[in-house]
Design a protein around this motif. Structure first.
Motif, PDB file in Angstrom:
ATOM      1  N   GLN A 185       4.560   3.761   5.649  1.00 45.85           N
ATOM      2  CA  GLN A 185       4.949   3.327   4.326  1.00 45.85           C
ATOM      3  C   GLN A 185       6.303   4.141   4.078  1.00 45.85           C
ATOM      4  OE1 GLN A 185       4.081   0.878   2.379  1.00 45.85           O
ATOM      5  NE2 GLN A 185       5.676   1.052   0.969  1.00 45.85           N
ATOM      6  N   ILE A 186       6.369   5.537   4.512  1.00 49.49           N
ATOM      7  CA  ILE A 186       7.350   6.367   4.175  1.00 49.49           C
ATOM      8  C   ILE A 186       8.651   5.910   4.904  1.00 49.49           C
ATOM      9  CG2 ILE A 186       8.220   8.511   4.537  1.00 49.49           C
ATOM     10  CD1 ILE A 186       5.660   9.686   3.873  1.00 49.49           C
ATOM     11  N   LEU A 187       8.399   5.475   6.218  1.00 50.51           N
ATOM     12  CA  LEU A 187       9.428   5.120   7.189  1.00 50.51           C
ATOM     13  C   LEU A 187       9.954   3.962   6.841  1.00 50.51           C
ATOM     14  CD1 LEU A 187       7.768   6.505  10.431  1.00 50.51           C
ATOM     15  CD2 LEU A 187       9.521   7.538   9.177  1.00 50.51           C
ATOM     16  N   ARG A 188       9.102   2.938   6.158  1.00 49.02           N
ATOM     17  CA  ARG A 188       9.792   1.673   5.945  1.00 49.02           C
ATOM     18  C   ARG A 188      11.015   1.344   5.255  1.00 49.02           C
ATOM     19  NH1 ARG A 188       5.887  -1.722   2.832  1.00 49.02           N
ATOM     20  NH2 ARG A 188       7.032  -3.337   3.556  1.00 49.02           N
ATOM     21  N   ASP A 189      11.340   2.744   4.477  1.00 50.25           N
ATOM     22  CA  ASP A 189      12.761   2.625   3.596  1.00 50.25           C
ATOM     23  C   ASP A 189      14.111   2.415   4.641  1.00 50.25           C
ATOM     24  OD1 ASP A 189      12.976   5.228   4.717  1.00 50.25           O
ATOM     25  OD2 ASP A 189      12.849   5.970   2.648  1.00 50.25           O
TER      26      ASP A 189
END
Length: 84
Positions: A12-16
């Motif tokens: 989820q963090i890396l999805r940005d």
């Protein structure tokens, strides 16, 4: 935090799409950088498009839709049911 929850949180963090350093990810998740490296390897092995290297950072290189991990009773009732 369970490993599966941590992997989902990391994805989820890396999805940005931004570049994230392992030390920042480890602080956000409350684990060691070494654990982050292992978790990143697991996510890459599972097919997530994550690039990067230690000391450089890790971005997700393509958008990846993630399904909801917890469904409300209303959402669960809306799922189609297969007769099989």
């Amino acid at each position: 935090m369970r490993r599966t929850d941590r992997l989902a949180a990391l994805a989820q963090i890396l999805r940005d799409g931004r570049l994230h350093l392992a030390r920042d990810l480890s602080a956000a998740l409350g684990v060691s950088p070494r654990t982050v490296y292992r978790d990143l390897a697991t996510l890459v092995a599972s097919g997530l498009p994550i690039a990067g290297a230690p000391g450089v950072g890790y971005p997700m290189t393509a958008p990846v839709p993630l399904p909801p991990l917890h469904l409300s009773p209303r959402a669960l009732g809306a799922l189609p049911v297969s007769p099989h």
